[in-house]
Design a protein around this motif. Structure first.
Motif, PDB file in Angstrom:
ATOM      1  N   VAL A 320      34.944  58.541  29.033  1.00  0.00           N
ATOM      2  CA  VAL A 320      35.453  59.870  28.695  1.00  0.00           C
ATOM      3  C   VAL A 320      35.240  60.740  29.923  1.00  0.00           C
ATOM      4  CG1 VAL A 320      35.261  61.856  27.161  1.00  0.00           C
ATOM      5  CG2 VAL A 320      34.897  59.540  26.260  1.00  0.00           C
ATOM      6  N   MET A 321      36.330  61.251  30.491  1.00  0.00           N
ATOM      7  CA  MET A 321      36.269  61.949  31.764  1.00  0.00           C
ATOM      8  C   MET A 321      36.325  63.462  31.574  1.00  0.00           C
ATOM      9  SD  MET A 321      36.150  59.261  33.624  1.00  0.00           S
ATOM     10  CE  MET A 321      36.280  59.967  35.256  1.00  0.00           C
ATOM     11  N   HIS A 322      35.804  64.145  32.560  1.00  0.00           N
ATOM     12  CA  HIS A 322      35.945  65.604  32.622  1.00  0.00           C
ATOM     13  C   HIS A 322      36.325  65.970  34.053  1.00  0.00           C
ATOM     14  CE1 HIS A 322      35.379  69.802  31.648  1.00  0.00           C
ATOM     15  NE2 HIS A 322      34.705  69.942  32.791  1.00  0.00           N
ATOM     16  N   PRO A 323      37.563  66.437  34.240  1.00  0.00           N
ATOM     17  CA  PRO A 323      38.575  66.776  33.228  1.00  0.00           C
ATOM     18  C   PRO A 323      39.133  65.543  32.528  1.00  0.00           C
ATOM     19  CG  PRO A 323      39.502  66.911  35.415  1.00  0.00           C
ATOM     20  CD  PRO A 323      38.048  66.665  35.611  1.00  0.00           C
ATOM     21  N   GLN A 324      39.824  65.783  31.436  1.00  0.00           N
ATOM     22  CA  GLN A 324      40.309  64.694  30.595  1.00  0.00           C
ATOM     23  C   GLN A 324      41.400  63.913  31.308  1.00  0.00           C
ATOM     24  OE1 GLN A 324      41.574  66.009  26.741  1.00  0.00           O
ATOM     25  NE2 GLN A 324      42.194  63.970  26.057  1.00  0.00           N
ATOM     26  N   ALA A 325      41.314  62.583  31.193  1.00  0.00           N
ATOM     27  CA  ALA A 325      42.318  61.707  31.798  1.00  0.00           C
ATOM     28  C   ALA A 325      43.554  61.659  30.911  1.00  0.00           C
ATOM     29  CB  ALA A 325      41.746  60.310  31.967  1.00  0.00           C
ATOM     30  N   PRO A 326      44.715  61.475  31.504  1.00  0.00           N
ATOM     31  CA  PRO A 326      45.948  61.439  30.706  1.00  0.00           C
ATOM     32  C   PRO A 326      46.010  60.223  29.795  1.00  0.00           C
ATOM     33  CG  PRO A 326      46.400  60.845  32.978  1.00  0.00           C
ATOM     34  CD  PRO A 326      44.982  61.333  32.941  1.00  0.00           C
ATOM     35  N   GLU A 327      45.316  59.153  30.156  1.00  0.00           N
ATOM     36  CA  GLU A 327      45.298  57.948  29.335  1.00  0.00           C
ATOM     37  C   GLU A 327      43.857  57.455  29.208  1.00  0.00           C
ATOM     38  OE1 GLU A 327      47.874  55.051  31.017  1.00  0.00           O
ATOM     39  OE2 GLU A 327      49.680  56.309  30.868  1.00  0.00           O
ATOM     40  N   GLU A 328      43.620  56.624  28.211  1.00  0.00           N
ATOM     41  CA  GLU A 328      42.280  56.056  28.044  1.00  0.00           C
ATOM     42  C   GLU A 328      41.924  55.185  29.257  1.00  0.00           C
ATOM     43  OE1 GLU A 328      42.320  53.876  24.413  1.00  0.00           O
ATOM     44  OE2 GLU A 328      41.955  55.650  23.168  1.00  0.00           O
ATOM     45  N   ILE A 329      40.678  55.334  29.700  1.00  0.00           N
ATOM     46  CA  ILE A 329      40.191  54.499  30.811  1.00  0.00           C
ATOM     47  C   ILE A 329      39.251  53.457  30.218  1.00  0.00           C
ATOM     48  CG2 ILE A 329      38.918  54.462  32.979  1.00  0.00           C
ATOM     49  CD1 ILE A 329      39.787  57.339  33.445  1.00  0.00           C
ATOM     50  N   ILE A 330      39.722  52.223  30.196  1.00  0.00           N
ATOM     51  CA  ILE A 330      38.975  51.133  29.569  1.00  0.00           C
ATOM     52  C   ILE A 330      38.458  50.186  30.662  1.00  0.00           C
ATOM     53  CG2 ILE A 330      39.048  49.242  27.911  1.00  0.00           C
ATOM     54  CD1 ILE A 330      39.432  52.027  26.690  1.00  0.00           C
ATOM     55  N   ILE A 331      37.191  49.829  30.536  1.00  0.00           N
ATOM     56  CA  ILE A 331      36.587  48.818  31.425  1.00  0.00           C
ATOM     57  C   ILE A 331      36.473  47.530  30.637  1.00  0.00           C
ATOM     58  CG2 ILE A 331      34.527  48.165  32.724  1.00  0.00           C
ATOM     59  CD1 ILE A 331      34.066  51.087  33.299  1.00  0.00           C
ATOM     60  N   SER A 332      37.074  46.481  31.158  1.00  0.00           N
ATOM     61  CA  SER A 332      37.101  45.210  30.437  1.00  0.00           C
ATOM     62  C   SER A 332      35.695  44.616  30.344  1.00  0.00           C
ATOM     63  CB  SER A 332      38.042  44.230  31.142  1.00  0.00           C
ATOM     64  OG  SER A 332      37.508  43.870  32.406  1.00  0.00           O
ATOM     65  N   LYS A 333      35.551  43.663  29.428  1.00  0.00           N
ATOM     66  CA  LYS A 333      34.244  43.029  29.249  1.00  0.00           C
ATOM     67  C   LYS A 333      33.826  42.247  30.494  1.00  0.00           C
ATOM     68  CE  LYS A 333      36.121  38.890  26.974  1.00  0.00           C
ATOM     69  NZ  LYS A 333      36.038  38.041  25.761  1.00  0.00           N
ATOM     70  N   ASN A 334      34.803  41.781  31.282  1.00  0.00           N
ATOM     71  CA  ASN A 334      34.472  41.038  32.500  1.00  0.00           C
ATOM     72  C   ASN A 334      33.865  41.940  33.577  1.00  0.00           C
ATOM     73  OD1 ASN A 334      35.472  38.650  31.384  1.00  0.00           O
ATOM     74  ND2 ASN A 334      37.553  39.045  32.132  1.00  0.00           N
ATOM     75  N   LYS A 335      34.185  43.231  33.525  1.00  0.00           N
ATOM     76  CA  LYS A 335      33.677  44.153  34.531  1.00  0.00           C
ATOM     77  C   LYS A 335      32.574  45.054  33.998  1.00  0.00           C
ATOM     78  CE  LYS A 335      36.109  45.913  37.666  1.00  0.00           C
ATOM     79  NZ  LYS A 335      36.996  46.736  38.501  1.00  0.00           N
ATOM     80  N   ALA A 336      32.215  44.891  32.739  1.00  0.00           N
ATOM     81  CA  ALA A 336      31.216  45.778  32.130  1.00  0.00           C
ATOM     82  C   ALA A 336      29.856  45.649  32.829  1.00  0.00           C
ATOM     83  CB  ALA A 336      31.083  45.468  30.644  1.00  0.00           C
ATOM     84  N   ALA A 337      29.431  44.412  33.096  1.00  0.00           N
ATOM     85  CA  ALA A 337      28.132  44.209  33.748  1.00  0.00           C
ATOM     86  C   ALA A 337      28.145  44.786  35.163  1.00  0.00           C
ATOM     87  CB  ALA A 337      27.795  42.718  33.778  1.00  0.00           C
ATOM     88  N   GLU A 338      29.244  44.583  35.874  1.00  0.00           N
ATOM     89  CA  GLU A 338      29.360  45.118  37.236  1.00  0.00           C
ATOM     90  C   GLU A 338      29.305  46.639  37.224  1.00  0.00           C
ATOM     91  OE1 GLU A 338      32.428  43.644  40.291  1.00  0.00           O
ATOM     92  OE2 GLU A 338      33.221  45.586  39.612  1.00  0.00           O
ATOM     93  N   PHE A 339      29.959  47.231  36.239  1.00  0.00           N
ATOM     94  CA  PHE A 339      29.965  48.688  36.122  1.00  0.00           C
ATOM     95  C   PHE A 339      28.551  49.224  35.865  1.00  0.00           C
ATOM     96  CE2 PHE A 339      30.322  52.452  33.316  1.00  0.00           C
ATOM     97  CZ  PHE A 339      30.921  53.327  34.210  1.00  0.00           C
ATOM     98  N   LYS A 340      27.801  48.523  35.006  1.00  0.00           N
ATOM     99  CA  LYS A 340      26.427  48.951  34.727  1.00  0.00           C
ATOM    100  C   LYS A 340      25.565  48.878  35.991  1.00  0.00           C
ATOM    101  CE  LYS A 340      26.596  47.493  29.880  1.00  0.00           C
ATOM    102  NZ  LYS A 340      26.080  46.531  28.872  1.00  0.00           N
ATOM    103  N   ASP A 341      25.747  47.806  36.759  1.00  0.00           N
ATOM    104  CA  ASP A 341      24.993  47.683  38.017  1.00  0.00           C
ATOM    105  C   ASP A 341      25.361  48.804  38.980  1.00  0.00           C
ATOM    106  OD1 ASP A 341      23.767  45.414  37.081  1.00  0.00           O
ATOM    107  OD2 ASP A 341      25.176  44.030  38.049  1.00  0.00           O
ATOM    108  N   TRP A 342      26.626  49.163  39.001  1.00  0.00           N
ATOM    109  CA  TRP A 342      27.073  50.256  39.893  1.00  0.00           C
ATOM    110  C   TRP A 342      26.433  51.575  39.485  1.00  0.00           C
ATOM    111  CZ3 TRP A 342      30.481  54.428  38.609  1.00  0.00           C
ATOM    112  CH2 TRP A 342      30.878  55.200  39.707  1.00  0.00           C
ATOM    113  N   LEU A 343      26.322  51.806  38.190  1.00  0.00           N
ATOM    114  CA  LEU A 343      25.685  53.039  37.717  1.00  0.00           C
ATOM    115  C   LEU A 343      24.200  53.085  38.062  1.00  0.00           C
ATOM    116  CD1 LEU A 343      27.261  53.521  34.164  1.00  0.00           C
ATOM    117  CD2 LEU A 343      27.694  54.886  36.214  1.00  0.00           C
ATOM    118  N   ASP A 344      23.552  51.911  38.142  1.00  0.00           N
ATOM    119  CA  ASP A 344      22.103  51.857  38.395  1.00  0.00           C
ATOM    120  C   ASP A 344      21.742  51.961  39.872  1.00  0.00           C
ATOM    121  OD1 ASP A 344      21.382  51.697  35.784  1.00  0.00           O
ATOM    122  OD2 ASP A 344      21.378  49.503  35.711  1.00  0.00           O
ATOM    123  N   ARG A 345      22.693  52.135  40.737  1.00  0.00           N
ATOM    124  CA  ARG A 345      22.388  52.222  42.170  1.00  0.00           C
ATOM    125  C   ARG A 345      21.538  53.442  42.473  1.00  0.00           C
ATOM    126  NH1 ARG A 345      28.064  50.749  45.320  1.00  0.00           N
ATOM    127  NH2 ARG A 345      28.243  48.598  44.577  1.00  0.00           N
TER     128      ARG A 345
END
Length: 345
Positions: A320-345
């Motif tokens: 959920v973005m601010h400002p709001q994105a025009p479409e839903e931004i979905i992260i696939s299950k294959n990239k979910a772990a990578e995304f979590k690692d990126w957030l933990d940097r």
């Protein structure tokens, strides 16, 4: 290989320096010890002849017959070791009165038999006896080449024409000195090995520690350099278009970038939308990966623009973005772990 060669040269260098210093010290100690032993032998001869001479004088003063005194001395020295050190007695005419070898008793010393060197001045040993004075010197045998030189001390017995003499074989003494020198050399070699080995290990330990510190410092500098290169290669500004205007945006003002209908749009935190002529793949290479993340094939998001992260479907994530994105931004299950690692940097 260069390091091993350096260690070998270091060990050889330390060994050579220590060996040279050790040989110098050994030579000094040997000559000092040689002089001390030589003086000790002379002083020992003086003391021994003086004590025996005074004992004989006391016996004569007590009225013992001279022949009895001679016999007593002969009995006390007979068959003693005549190879290294021994005591004998002459009269001033050079006749042997007492000797460890009874076969030599009664023989007379010829004038050319031996020389007595004292203070650098040679004189026939028979003349020294004839003078009847105490003295110490080196007795050599020019005619009898097989006989070893001797350190001889003579002492006159008062009230008689007797001369007590103490002999020390120079060859035996030299053998003792040679043995001492060999012991010195063995000690020096062991000392060289010990010092060289200790210095080598100590230097290697210090150098190894310094080398590890340098490796860590080089690694840190390389990381800093790589980070600097990355920082220099990332975009600071992005040229965009808004209607007919060309607008330069600060990268930090971008909330997200998305692909829609084959066009790439840039959405700012002020909710302004611009277009760019660069693909998402190229933009991702030029942006700071610590700040921007490729959420999917259609969108790049700024971490500071993420308002909420929702669990979506089966192991997927919705941003959920601010400002709001025009479409839903979905992260696939294959990239979910990578995304979590990126957030933990």
């Amino acid at each position: 290989m260069e390091k091993v060669r350096l260690y070998i040269l270091l060990f050889v260098g330390i060994s050579i320096v220590t060996l040279v210093a050790g040989i110098g010290a050994c030579s000094y100690c040997y000559h000092t010890a040689r002089e001390a032993i030589w003086n000790h032998k002379m002083e020992s001869g003086r003391r021994e002849t003086r004590e025996i001479g005074r004992l004989l004088e006391e016996q004569l003063d007590n009225g013992q017959p001279p022949q009895k005194v001679i016999d007593n001395l002969q009995q006390s020295i007979v068959n003693t070791d005549a190879q290294s050190e021994f005591v004998c007695m002459y009269d001033t005419n050079g006749i042997e009165l007492c000797h460890p070898d009874p076969a030599l008793v009664g023989q007379k010393i010829d004038a050319g038999n031996s020389l007595f060197i004292r203070n650098g001045s040679p004189a026939p040993f028979s003349d020294i006896l004839h003078l009847g004075k105490a003295g110490t010197g080196l007795r050599s045998f020019p005619v009898a080449k097989h006989r070893s030189s001797e350190i001889v001390t003579v002492y006159p017995v008062k009230g008689s024409d007797w001369m007590v003499a103490a002999h020390a074989n120079v060859t035996v003494l030299q053998a003792q000195l040679d043995n001492l020198y060999h012991q010195f050399m063995v000690g020096i070699i062991l000392m060289v090995l010990l010092i060289s080995g200790s210095c080598f290990l100590l230097i290697r330990l210090i150098y190894g520690k310094y080398e590890r510190q340098m490796d860590q410092e080089i690694l840190r500098l390389n990381k800093d350099l790589a980070a600097k290169k990355v920082a220099e290669s990332t975009r600071k500004r992005l040229v965009t278009y808004q209607r007919d205007e060309m607008v330069s945006l600060e990268v930090g003002d971008i909330a997200f970038i998305f692909l829609s209908e084959n066009s790439v749009f840039v959405q700012t935190f002020l909710n302004q939308r611009h277009t760019v002529n660069t693909s998402l793949d190229e933009l991702m290479k030029q942006l700071d990966n610590d700040i921007f993340y490729r959420a999917n094939r259609q969108c790049i998001v700024n971490v500071n623009a993420i308002k909420t992260i929702l669990v979506y479907g089966k192991n997927q994530l919705q941003l959920v973005m601010h400002p709001q994105a025009p479409e839903e931004i979905i992260i696939s299950k294959n990239k979910a772990a990578e995304f979590k690692d990126w957030l933990d940097r």
